[in-house]
Motif scaffolding. Structure first.
Motif, PDB file in Angstrom:
ATOM      1  N   LYS A  71      -0.650  -3.649  -9.912  1.00 33.01           N
ATOM      2  CA  LYS A  71       0.168  -2.339 -10.542  1.00 33.01           C
ATOM      3  C   LYS A  71       1.465  -2.348  -9.801  1.00 33.01           C
ATOM      4  CE  LYS A  71      -3.976   0.124 -12.436  1.00 33.01           C
ATOM      5  NZ  LYS A  71      -4.793   1.128 -12.275  1.00 33.01           N
ATOM      6  N   VAL A  72       1.112  -2.372  -8.502  1.00 31.24           N
ATOM      7  CA  VAL A  72       2.436  -2.266  -7.704  1.00 31.24           C
ATOM      8  C   VAL A  72       3.471  -3.228  -7.649  1.00 31.24           C
ATOM      9  CG1 VAL A  72       3.303  -2.292  -5.168  1.00 31.24           C
ATOM     10  CG2 VAL A  72       1.147  -0.888  -5.678  1.00 31.24           C
ATOM     11  N   VAL A  73       2.758  -4.601  -7.750  1.00 35.58           N
ATOM     12  CA  VAL A  73       3.714  -5.642  -7.887  1.00 35.58           C
ATOM     13  C   VAL A  73       4.355  -5.636  -9.348  1.00 35.58           C
ATOM     14  CG1 VAL A  73       3.894  -8.104  -8.477  1.00 35.58           C
ATOM     15  CG2 VAL A  73       2.378  -7.426  -6.558  1.00 35.58           C
ATOM     16  N   LEU A  74       3.608  -5.144 -10.530  1.00 38.79           N
ATOM     17  CA  LEU A  74       4.395  -5.104 -11.901  1.00 38.79           C
ATOM     18  C   LEU A  74       5.388  -3.768 -11.839  1.00 38.79           C
ATOM     19  CD1 LEU A  74       4.250  -5.867 -14.964  1.00 38.79           C
ATOM     20  CD2 LEU A  74       2.623  -3.875 -15.216  1.00 38.79           C
ATOM     21  N   ALA A  75       5.048  -2.757 -10.881  1.00 43.44           N
ATOM     22  CA  ALA A  75       6.039  -1.827 -10.700  1.00 43.44           C
ATOM     23  C   ALA A  75       7.314  -2.282 -10.053  1.00 43.44           C
ATOM     24  CB  ALA A  75       5.480  -0.662  -9.825  1.00 43.44           C
ATOM     25  N   ASP A  76       7.177  -3.131  -9.312  1.00 45.25           N
ATOM     26  CA  ASP A  76       8.250  -3.691  -8.336  1.00 45.25           C
ATOM     27  C   ASP A  76       9.037  -4.588  -9.403  1.00 45.25           C
ATOM     28  OD1 ASP A  76       7.906  -2.662  -6.033  1.00 45.25           O
ATOM     29  OD2 ASP A  76       6.808  -4.306  -5.136  1.00 45.25           O
ATOM     30  N   THR A  77       8.312  -5.255  -9.992  1.00 46.51           N
ATOM     31  CA  THR A  77       9.160  -6.197 -11.258  1.00 46.51           C
ATOM     32  C   THR A  77      10.107  -5.365 -12.203  1.00 46.51           C
ATOM     33  OG1 THR A  77       7.489  -6.374 -13.019  1.00 46.51           O
ATOM     34  CG2 THR A  77       7.446  -7.927 -11.230  1.00 46.51           C
ATOM     35  N   GLU A  78       9.337  -3.847 -12.464  1.00 43.46           N
ATOM     36  CA  GLU A  78      10.224  -3.240 -13.540  1.00 43.46           C
ATOM     37  C   GLU A  78      11.344  -2.611 -12.664  1.00 43.46           C
ATOM     38  OE1 GLU A  78       6.058  -1.470 -15.332  1.00 43.46           O
ATOM     39  OE2 GLU A  78       7.249  -0.500 -13.937  1.00 43.46           O
ATOM     40  N   ASP A  79      11.335  -2.239 -11.564  1.00 45.15           N
ATOM     41  CA  ASP A  79      12.486  -1.737 -10.689  1.00 45.15           C
ATOM     42  C   ASP A  79      13.693  -2.781 -10.651  1.00 45.15           C
ATOM     43  OD1 ASP A  79      11.270   0.439 -10.310  1.00 45.15           O
ATOM     44  OD2 ASP A  79      10.380  -0.132  -8.434  1.00 45.15           O
ATOM     45  N   VAL A  80      12.961  -4.147 -10.226  1.00 46.26           N
ATOM     46  CA  VAL A  80      14.116  -5.272 -10.141  1.00 46.26           C
ATOM     47  C   VAL A  80      14.825  -5.357 -11.592  1.00 46.26           C
ATOM     48  CG1 VAL A  80      14.549  -7.545  -9.764  1.00 46.26           C
ATOM     49  CG2 VAL A  80      13.129  -6.260  -8.175  1.00 46.26           C
ATOM     50  N   TRP A  81      13.939  -5.624 -12.560  1.00 48.36           N
ATOM     51  CA  TRP A  81      14.452  -6.250 -13.882  1.00 48.36           C
ATOM     52  C   TRP A  81      15.460  -5.200 -14.635  1.00 48.36           C
ATOM     53  CZ3 TRP A  81      15.810 -10.700 -13.915  1.00 48.36           C
ATOM     54  CH2 TRP A  81      15.122 -11.869 -13.686  1.00 48.36           C
ATOM     55  N   ASN A  82      14.881  -3.711 -14.121  1.00 43.18           N
ATOM     56  CA  ASN A  82      15.693  -2.808 -15.071  1.00 43.18           C
ATOM     57  C   ASN A  82      17.264  -2.665 -14.449  1.00 43.18           C
ATOM     58  OD1 ASN A  82      14.458  -0.947 -16.897  1.00 43.18           O
ATOM     59  ND2 ASN A  82      12.771  -0.849 -15.509  1.00 43.18           N
ATOM     60  N   LYS A  83      17.026  -2.880 -12.999  1.00 49.75           N
ATOM     61  CA  LYS A  83      18.417  -2.973 -12.500  1.00 49.75           C
ATOM     62  C   LYS A  83      19.382  -4.266 -12.928  1.00 49.75           C
ATOM     63  CE  LYS A  83      20.287  -3.799  -7.679  1.00 49.75           C
ATOM     64  NZ  LYS A  83      20.780  -5.208  -7.705  1.00 49.75           N
ATOM     65  N   LEU A  84      18.718  -5.396 -12.859  1.00 47.79           N
ATOM     66  CA  LEU A  84      19.496  -6.561 -12.962  1.00 47.79           C
ATOM     67  C   LEU A  84      19.989  -6.559 -14.488  1.00 47.79           C
ATOM     68  CD1 LEU A  84      17.460  -9.378 -11.393  1.00 47.79           C
ATOM     69  CD2 LEU A  84      19.526  -8.120 -10.563  1.00 47.79           C
ATOM     70  N   GLN A 114       0.936  -1.201  -0.125  1.00 50.14           N
ATOM     71  CA  GLN A 114      -0.062  -0.028  -0.142  1.00 50.14           C
ATOM     72  C   GLN A 114       0.908   1.172   0.054  1.00 50.14           C
ATOM     73  OE1 GLN A 114      -0.596  -2.561   2.099  1.00 50.14           O
ATOM     74  NE2 GLN A 114      -2.767  -3.087   1.860  1.00 50.14           N
ATOM     75  N   GLY A 115       0.392   2.363  -0.817  1.00 52.76           N
ATOM     76  CA  GLY A 115       1.023   3.630  -0.739  1.00 52.76           C
ATOM     77  C   GLY A 115       2.337   3.447  -1.555  1.00 52.76           C
ATOM     78  N   ARG A 116       2.722   2.530  -2.270  1.00 52.11           N
ATOM     79  CA  ARG A 116       4.008   2.365  -3.125  1.00 52.11           C
ATOM     80  C   ARG A 116       3.606   2.628  -4.634  1.00 52.11           C
ATOM     81  NH1 ARG A 116       6.969  -1.676  -3.673  1.00 52.11           N
ATOM     82  NH2 ARG A 116       5.936  -3.079  -2.870  1.00 52.11           N
ATOM     83  N   ARG A 117       4.476   2.778  -5.382  1.00 47.09           N
ATOM     84  CA  ARG A 117       4.610   3.293  -6.995  1.00 47.09           C
ATOM     85  C   ARG A 117       3.700   2.073  -7.700  1.00 47.09           C
ATOM     86  NH1 ARG A 117       6.965   2.563 -11.967  1.00 47.09           N
ATOM     87  NH2 ARG A 117       8.355   0.883 -11.233  1.00 47.09           N
ATOM     88  N   GLU A 118       2.832   2.491  -8.501  1.00 50.86           N
ATOM     89  CA  GLU A 118       1.913   1.766  -9.414  1.00 50.86           C
ATOM     90  C   GLU A 118       2.514   1.998 -10.633  1.00 50.86           C
ATOM     91  OE1 GLU A 118      -2.215   2.666  -9.239  1.00 50.86           O
ATOM     92  OE2 GLU A 118      -2.278   1.954  -6.951  1.00 50.86           O
ATOM     93  N   SER A 119       2.854   0.901 -11.272  1.00 51.37           N
ATOM     94  CA  SER A 119       3.122   0.900 -12.744  1.00 51.37           C
ATOM     95  C   SER A 119       2.403   1.598 -13.623  1.00 51.37           C
ATOM     96  CB  SER A 119       3.342  -0.600 -13.392  1.00 51.37           C
ATOM     97  OG  SER A 119       3.689  -0.344 -14.815  1.00 51.37           O
ATOM     98  N   MET A 150      15.298  -4.016  -2.129  1.00 50.07           N
ATOM     99  CA  MET A 150      15.192  -2.603  -2.434  1.00 50.07           C
ATOM    100  C   MET A 150      14.034  -1.947  -1.983  1.00 50.07           C
ATOM    101  SD  MET A 150      15.773  -3.486  -6.461  1.00 50.07           S
ATOM    102  CE  MET A 150      15.196  -1.973  -7.219  1.00 50.07           C
ATOM    103  N   GLN A 151      12.730  -2.794  -1.561  1.00 43.94           N
ATOM    104  CA  GLN A 151      11.606  -2.141  -1.003  1.00 43.94           C
ATOM    105  C   GLN A 151      11.196  -2.748   0.195  1.00 43.94           C
ATOM    106  OE1 GLN A 151      10.120   0.413  -2.269  1.00 43.94           O
ATOM    107  NE2 GLN A 151      10.713   0.472  -4.507  1.00 43.94           N
TER     108      GLN A 151
END
Length: 282
Positions: A78-91, A4-9, A214-215
């Motif tokens: 949407k939040v889970v998708l945003a988390d996958t974006e953050d992780v895979w962009n980094k990796l 809750q309250g975190r970035r949405e994709s 990361m989060q």
């Protein structure tokens, strides 16, 4: 899961309420079995999506409680998708590559994809032809009520698994598997399909590892929820439930033990290089 309250994709296409077309028919197999089979087809859902169609059921009006629950589920996805974006962009950056973020399509009832038509019975799937993940939010109830895999992180694992197929697509792994298909018997190709699916489970575990760093997303019991989901959708367990017998040559996604092993390995190592399921004896 803390979400809750975190970035949405922003890479979300909302087609809920606009569904039309056909529905995949059961052909004598229970709907939930078909849902899981299609869900775990990996890179080629068109194998079953256009087998048979029938008129889609009309969608009734949602109650205020249902609307609130669906709004919450959409926000979670949407939040889970945003988390996958953050992780895979980094990796991908660490591998000196550029990650191309997939689009997630939320739909109700029936949806058209570049891989064919699908219904809510299909469960979530990834279509490599348009690089999109498709999900009817009602699958959360299927996961909880019919597969006995409750918990928000069970659903997060499902999303991360589908994004794992996108990662395989970007790395050229899915294409290699598809090229090999014409040269293999059905039994041999099924073995290759299992390895592809287990690697997507591994990538889901890798995501959970890095998302936690990361989060700080994990709460008590989250990893157990993911492992329970992986256990619930093993080929051996599903075959036992639907047929009463287990036929290893027909496996396409791996046993419950294998699925749990590879997710757990991905989570514990967080190392993409350790996910070569194609050359592993596990």
């Amino acid at each position: 899961m803390r979400w809750q309250g975190r970035r949405e994709s922003g890479n979300v296409e909302d087609r809920r309420g606009s569904s039309r077309g056909g529905l995949i028919a059961g052909g004598g197999i229970g709907t939930i079995v078909i849902a899981v089979i299609i869900y775990f087809l990996g890179g080629d859902p068109s194998q079953v999506m256009d087998l048979q169609q029938q008129q889609a059921p009309s969608q009734g009006q949602l109650s205020p409680q249902q609307e609130a629950a669906e709004k919450e589920a959409a926000g979670f996805v949407k939040v889970v998708l945003a988390d996958t974006e953050d992780v895979w962009n980094k990796l991908f950056s660490e591998m000196n590559q550029q990650y191309q973020e997939p689009t997630l399509v939320m739909f109700t009832g029936v949806v058209e994809s570049a891989c064919g038509n699908a219904s809510s019975a299909s469960g979530p799937f990834y279509c490599p032809a348009d690089r999109k993940v498709y999900i009817d939010l009602s699958f959360y109830d299927e996961l909880k009520d019919k597969l006995n895999a409750p918990g928000d992180f069970a659903m997060a694992y499902v999303i991360a698994h589908e994004v794992g197929h996108h990662v395989q697509n970007l790395l050229g792994i899915s294409e290699k598997v598809q090229r090999a298909r014409s040269q293999l018997s059905e039994t041999e190709y099924n073995k290759l399909s299992v390895k592809l699916e287990l690697q997507a489970d591994f990538f889901a575990g890798v995501w959970a590892n890095h998302a936690q760093k990361m989060q700080n997303i994990l709460e008590a019991g989250d990893i157990e929820e993911a492992l329970n989901a992986a256990n619930a959708i093993g080929d051996d367990r599903l075959q036992k439930q639907s047929r009463g017998v287990v036929v290893p040559d027909a496996f396409t996604h791996g046993t419950s033990a294998q699925r749990m092993y590879w997710f757990k390995k991905g989570f514990e190592t967080g190392d993409v290089r350790q996910g070569d399921t194609f050359n592993s004896n596990q």
